[in-house]
Motif scaffolding. Structure first.
Motif, PDB file in Angstrom:
ATOM      1  N   ILE A   8       0.670  -0.982  -0.116  1.00  0.00           N
ATOM      2  CA  ILE A   8      -0.128   0.042  -0.236  1.00  0.00           C
ATOM      3  C   ILE A   8       1.033   1.109   0.020  1.00  0.00           C
ATOM      4  O   ILE A   8       1.924   1.177   0.610  1.00  0.00           O
ATOM      5  CB  ILE A   8      -0.943  -0.085   1.086  1.00  0.00           C
ATOM      6  N   GLY A  17     -12.051   3.320   2.010  1.00  0.00           N
ATOM      7  CA  GLY A  17     -12.262   2.459   0.756  1.00  0.00           C
ATOM      8  C   GLY A  17     -10.969   1.483   0.722  1.00  0.00           C
ATOM      9  O   GLY A  17     -11.007   0.339   0.561  1.00  0.00           O
ATOM     10  N   ASN A  18      -9.744   2.087   1.099  1.00  0.00           N
ATOM     11  CA  ASN A  18      -8.585   1.414   1.356  1.00  0.00           C
ATOM     12  C   ASN A  18      -8.722   0.225   2.062  1.00  0.00           C
ATOM     13  O   ASN A  18      -8.024  -0.856   2.049  1.00  0.00           O
ATOM     14  CB  ASN A  18      -7.332   2.212   1.792  1.00  0.00           C
ATOM     15  N   GLY A  21     -11.396  -2.457   1.004  1.00  0.00           N
ATOM     16  CA  GLY A  21     -11.023  -3.037  -0.156  1.00  0.00           C
ATOM     17  C   GLY A  21      -9.849  -3.725  -0.054  1.00  0.00           C
ATOM     18  O   GLY A  21      -9.512  -4.621  -0.815  1.00  0.00           O
ATOM     19  N   ALA A  22      -8.951  -3.385   0.740  1.00  0.00           N
ATOM     20  CA  ALA A  22      -7.615  -4.072   0.709  1.00  0.00           C
ATOM     21  C   ALA A  22      -7.071  -4.380   2.123  1.00  0.00           C
ATOM     22  O   ALA A  22      -6.948  -5.485   2.569  1.00  0.00           O
ATOM     23  CB  ALA A  22      -6.543  -3.056   0.066  1.00  0.00           C
ATOM     24  N   VAL A 149      -6.103  -7.172  -3.571  1.00  0.00           N
ATOM     25  CA  VAL A 149      -6.210  -5.940  -4.089  1.00  0.00           C
ATOM     26  C   VAL A 149      -7.819  -5.481  -4.237  1.00  0.00           C
ATOM     27  O   VAL A 149      -8.744  -6.277  -4.205  1.00  0.00           O
ATOM     28  CB  VAL A 149      -5.617  -5.513  -5.462  1.00  0.00           C
ATOM     29  N   GLY A 150      -7.782  -4.057  -4.176  1.00  0.00           N
ATOM     30  CA  GLY A 150      -9.234  -3.514  -4.636  1.00  0.00           C
ATOM     31  C   GLY A 150      -9.332  -3.662  -6.099  1.00  0.00           C
ATOM     32  O   GLY A 150      -8.210  -3.790  -6.852  1.00  0.00           O
ATOM     33  N   ASP A 152      -9.619  -1.708  -8.439  1.00  0.00           N
ATOM     34  CA  ASP A 152      -8.786  -0.700  -9.390  1.00  0.00           C
ATOM     35  C   ASP A 152      -7.736  -1.096  -9.709  1.00  0.00           C
ATOM     36  O   ASP A 152      -6.693  -0.849 -10.687  1.00  0.00           O
ATOM     37  CB  ASP A 152      -8.930   0.810  -8.674  1.00  0.00           C
ATOM     38  N   GLN A 153      -6.884  -2.218  -9.216  1.00  0.00           N
ATOM     39  CA  GLN A 153      -5.760  -2.773  -9.205  1.00  0.00           C
ATOM     40  C   GLN A 153      -5.693  -4.112  -9.982  1.00  0.00           C
ATOM     41  O   GLN A 153      -4.723  -4.608 -10.447  1.00  0.00           O
ATOM     42  CB  GLN A 153      -5.045  -3.151  -8.058  1.00  0.00           C
ATOM     43  N   GLY A 187     -17.126  -4.682  -1.018  1.00  0.00           N
ATOM     44  CA  GLY A 187     -16.193  -3.761  -0.574  1.00  0.00           C
ATOM     45  C   GLY A 187     -15.047  -3.485  -1.349  1.00  0.00           C
ATOM     46  O   GLY A 187     -14.094  -2.754  -1.109  1.00  0.00           O
ATOM     47  N   ALA A 188     -14.832  -3.994  -2.605  1.00  0.00           N
ATOM     48  CA  ALA A 188     -13.795  -3.856  -3.429  1.00  0.00           C
ATOM     49  C   ALA A 188     -13.914  -2.591  -4.026  1.00  0.00           C
ATOM     50  O   ALA A 188     -12.771  -2.186  -4.843  1.00  0.00           O
ATOM     51  CB  ALA A 188     -13.939  -5.064  -4.646  1.00  0.00           C
ATOM     52  N   LYS A 189     -15.268  -1.890  -4.077  1.00  0.00           N
ATOM     53  CA  LYS A 189     -14.833  -0.607  -4.789  1.00  0.00           C
ATOM     54  C   LYS A 189     -16.060   0.222  -3.810  1.00  0.00           C
ATOM     55  O   LYS A 189     -17.034   0.285  -4.101  1.00  0.00           O
ATOM     56  CB  LYS A 189     -15.636  -0.617  -6.137  1.00  0.00           C
ATOM     57  N   ILE A 190     -15.554   0.927  -2.955  1.00  0.00           N
ATOM     58  CA  ILE A 190     -16.414   1.771  -2.046  1.00  0.00           C
ATOM     59  C   ILE A 190     -16.514   2.969  -2.768  1.00  0.00           C
ATOM     60  O   ILE A 190     -15.378   3.431  -3.225  1.00  0.00           O
ATOM     61  CB  ILE A 190     -15.599   2.236  -0.675  1.00  0.00           C
ATOM     62  N   MET A 200     -14.342   6.264  -3.959  1.00  0.00           N
ATOM     63  CA  MET A 200     -13.774   7.028  -3.006  1.00  0.00           C
ATOM     64  C   MET A 200     -12.249   7.105  -3.031  1.00  0.00           C
ATOM     65  O   MET A 200     -11.755   5.799  -3.194  1.00  0.00           O
ATOM     66  CB  MET A 200     -14.361   6.293  -1.783  1.00  0.00           C
ATOM     67  N   LYS A 202      -8.179   9.036  -1.936  1.00  0.00           N
ATOM     68  CA  LYS A 202      -7.736  10.346  -1.041  1.00  0.00           C
ATOM     69  C   LYS A 202      -7.559  11.556  -1.847  1.00  0.00           C
ATOM     70  O   LYS A 202      -7.504  12.660  -1.365  1.00  0.00           O
ATOM     71  CB  LYS A 202      -6.330   9.681  -0.938  1.00  0.00           C
TER      72      LYS A 202
HETATM   73  P1  AMP Z   1      -4.420   3.297  -3.301  1.00  0.00           P
HETATM   74  O1  AMP Z   1      -5.245   4.280  -2.365  1.00  0.00           O
HETATM   75  O2  AMP Z   1      -4.727   3.616  -4.794  1.00  0.00           O
HETATM   76  O3  AMP Z   1      -2.740   3.317  -2.820  1.00  0.00           O
HETATM   77  O4  AMP Z   1      -4.563   1.776  -2.837  1.00  0.00           O
HETATM   78  C1  AMP Z   1      -4.388   0.831  -1.933  1.00  0.00           C
HETATM   79  C2  AMP Z   1      -5.385  -0.276  -2.139  1.00  0.00           C
HETATM   80  O5  AMP Z   1      -6.775   0.004  -1.631  1.00  0.00           O
HETATM   81  C3  AMP Z   1      -5.374  -1.055  -3.435  1.00  0.00           C
HETATM   82  O6  AMP Z   1      -5.524  -2.277  -3.148  1.00  0.00           O
HETATM   83  C4  AMP Z   1      -6.688  -0.587  -3.877  1.00  0.00           C
HETATM   84  O7  AMP Z   1      -7.325  -1.209  -4.926  1.00  0.00           O
HETATM   85  C5  AMP Z   1      -7.797  -0.295  -2.538  1.00  0.00           C
HETATM   86  N1  AMP Z   1      -8.670   0.806  -2.744  1.00  0.00           N
HETATM   87  C6  AMP Z   1      -8.513   2.231  -2.978  1.00  0.00           C
HETATM   88  N2  AMP Z   1      -9.568   2.643  -3.170  1.00  0.00           N
HETATM   89  C7  AMP Z   1     -10.447   1.939  -2.762  1.00  0.00           C
HETATM   90  C8  AMP Z   1     -11.765   2.238  -2.888  1.00  0.00           C
HETATM   91  N3  AMP Z   1     -12.688   3.174  -2.831  1.00  0.00           N
HETATM   92  N4  AMP Z   1     -12.555   0.876  -2.601  1.00  0.00           N
HETATM   93  C9  AMP Z   1     -12.100  -0.264  -2.416  1.00  0.00           C
HETATM   94  N5  AMP Z   1     -10.766  -0.329  -2.563  1.00  0.00           N
HETATM   95  C10 AMP Z   1     -10.029   0.697  -2.516  1.00  0.00           C
END
Ligand code: AMP
Ligand code: TRP
Length: 335
Positions: A8, A17-18, A21-22, A149-150, A152-153, A187-190, A200, A202
Motif C-alpha cells: 500500500i 475504501g482502502n 477493499g484492501a 487488491v481492490g 482498481d488494481q 467492499g472492493a469498490k467503495i 472514494m 484520497k
Molecule cells: P491506493 O489508495 O491507490 O494506494 O490503494 C491501496 C489499495 O486500496 C489498493 O488495493 C486499492 O485497490 C484499494 N482501494 C483504493 N480505493 C478503494 C476504494 N474506494 N474501494 C475499495 N478499495 C480501494
C-alpha cells in the motif's frame, strides 16, 4: 503455506475504501498463510511528493497495519525501498513489457490526466508510466501465490500475470509463479459519499465524500449523515437506481455481520435518517477502536529496527531470485 503479498502506498490519508477493499482483507489472510506486506514507498514517488511527509507516512502506514491486526512477528512487513532488488527486477521486466500495454493502463490515464499544469503543459514522470512493472516486480520477486487488491488494481494484476507467463514461455523455464488475484466480494469498490458514481479516493476534490481512517470521529459522523442518497427513502440495494444508499449498505454490511438482505429487512419501514444514524455509530465505533490502537502503537513501537530486519530477510530471497534470472538472461558470467 501460501504466500499472500500486498503493498500500500504510504500516505496517512488512508480511506475507508482502502481499508475495506484492501487492508482488512489482507489481514484476514494471516490465519492460514504467510503474509508479505510492504509499504510501497517507491510507488509513492511516481508523482509529486514531499520527502519529509513521505518519511512520516511510511511509519504511519506500518502502524496502521498493526492497528488493523497485523502480527508483525509472524508475518513480514517491510519498506519496499529497503530491498533494492524490487527496482532492479522492474528494469528487467520493463525490457519484456510493451509500450502498448502500459499505454492501456487506465490508472495511468487517470492519474496523468490530473497532472496538467496551470500553464496548460504537462510534465508526467516516466516513473508513473512504468509503475505497473514495478508492481509486477514486487510480486514476482517473491513467487507470491495470492495478491489481495481492490478492483482498481486488477488491470495491473492482469499485466503482472501476462509478463510472468511471457517470461516463462520465452526462456522455457518456470522462472516466475503466476500469481492469483484476490478481490473481496464486498467492499472492493467503495464509492464517494457525495458522488456515488466515482470511487472514494484520497485525491477526490470534495473531501466531504471521503472518510479518512485517521480523521476526527465527529467529522466521520457528519460525512455519513450528509451522504448523498435519493428521494425514494427506501433502504434497498440497487446499484443502478440507488447508488448512494447501495454504497452505504455495502459499508454497513462489511462492518457488521449482516448480509445485504438482513439490512434491507431491518430497515424495511424506516427512514434514511435512522439507517444513517446506525451506520454512523457502526463506522465511528469501528474507526475509533482502530485509532486508539494506532496512537498507542505509533507512540510505543520501535518499528524501524523490526522492519529493517524484515527487509534483510526479503533481500536474501530477492537476491537469489535475481541471480537466477541473471543466469537465464545471460547477464551472468561464470557461476
Ligand atoms: P491506493 O489508495 O491507490 O494506494 O490503494 C491501496 C489499495 O486500496 C489498493 O488495493 C486499492 O485497490 C484499494 N482501494 C483504493 N480505493 C478503494 C476504494 N474506494 N474501494 C475499495 N478499495 C480501494
Ligand atoms: N499499486 C498498488 C496501489 O496503488 C500498491 C502496490 C504496489 C501493490 N505494489 C503492489 C499492491 C504489489 C499489491 C501488490 O494500490
Amino acid at each position: 503455506m501460501k504466500i499472500v503479498l500486498s503493498g500500500i502506498q504510504p500516505t496517512n490519508m488512508i480511506t475507508i475504501g482502502n481499508y475495506l477493499g484492501a487492508l482488512r482483507n489482507i489481514i484476514n489472510f494471516q490465519k492460514d498463510n504467510k503474509l508479505m506486506i510492504f509499504i510501497a514507498d517507491l510507488h509513492a514517488i511516481t508523482k509529486d511528493f514531499n520527502p519529509k511527509e513521505l518519511q512520516q507516512n511510511k511509519k504511519s502506514i506500518a502502524a496502521l497495519y498493526m492497528a488493523c491486526g497485523l502480527n508483525p512477528y509472524d508475518n513480514i512487513i517491510f519498506y519496499q525501498s529497503d530491498v533494492i532488488e524490487h527496482s532492479h527486477l522492474s528494469y528487467l521486466l520493463l525490457c519484456h513489457t510493451y509500450m502498448g500495454e502500459l499505454n492501456r493502463m487506465t490508472q495511468f490515464k487517470d492519474k496523468s490526466s490530473k497532472m496538467a499544469m496551470a500553464n496548460g503543459t504537462q510534465n508526467i514522470p516516466t516513473g508513473l508510466f512504468v509503475y505497473p512493472t514495478l508492481m509486477a516486480a514486487d510480486i514476482l520477486l517473491y513467487d507470491a501465490d495470492i495478491v489481495p487488491v481492490g478492483k482498481d488494481q486488477t488491470q495491473h494484476m492482469e499485466l503482472t500475470r501476462d509478463i510472468a507467463i511471457r517470461f516463462n514461455k520465452k526462456y522455457k523455464e518456470d522462472i516466475f509463479k503466476v500469481p492469483n488475484i484476490y478481490v473481496a466480494e464486498k467492499g472492493a469498490k467503495i464509492m464517494d459519499l457525495q458522488n456515488p458514481d466515482i470511487k472514494m479516493s484520497k485525491s477526490n476534490e470534495n473531501t466531504k465524500g471521503t472518510i479518512f481512517l485517521l480523521e476526527p470521529i465527529d467529522n466521520i459522523r457528519k460525512k455519513i449523515m450528509s451522504a448523498k442518497t435519493d428521494s425514494f427513502d427506501n433502504v434497498k440495494y440497487d446499484q443502478t437506481n440507488q447508488p448512494g444508499v447501495s454504497n452505504l449498505i455495502i459499508i454497513y454490511s462489511c462492518l457488521s455481520n449482516k448480509s445485504i438482505n438482513d439490512i434491507e429487512l431491518l430497515y424495511k419501514n424506516k427512514k434514511y435518517g435512522d439507517f444513517k444514524k446506525d451506520l454512523a455509530d457502526i463506522v465511528c465505533n469501528h474507526i475509533k477502536e482502530l485509532q486508539d490502537k494506532y496512537y498507542e502503537i505509533i507512540k510505543n513501537v520501535d518499528f524501524d529496527k523490526q522492519l529493517q530486519k524484515n527487509a534483510q530477510i526479503c533481500q536474501k530471497i530477492a537476491a537469489k531470485k535475481i541471480d537466477k534470472i541473471h543466469k537465464i538472461l545471460g547477464l551472468k558470467v561464470g557461476n
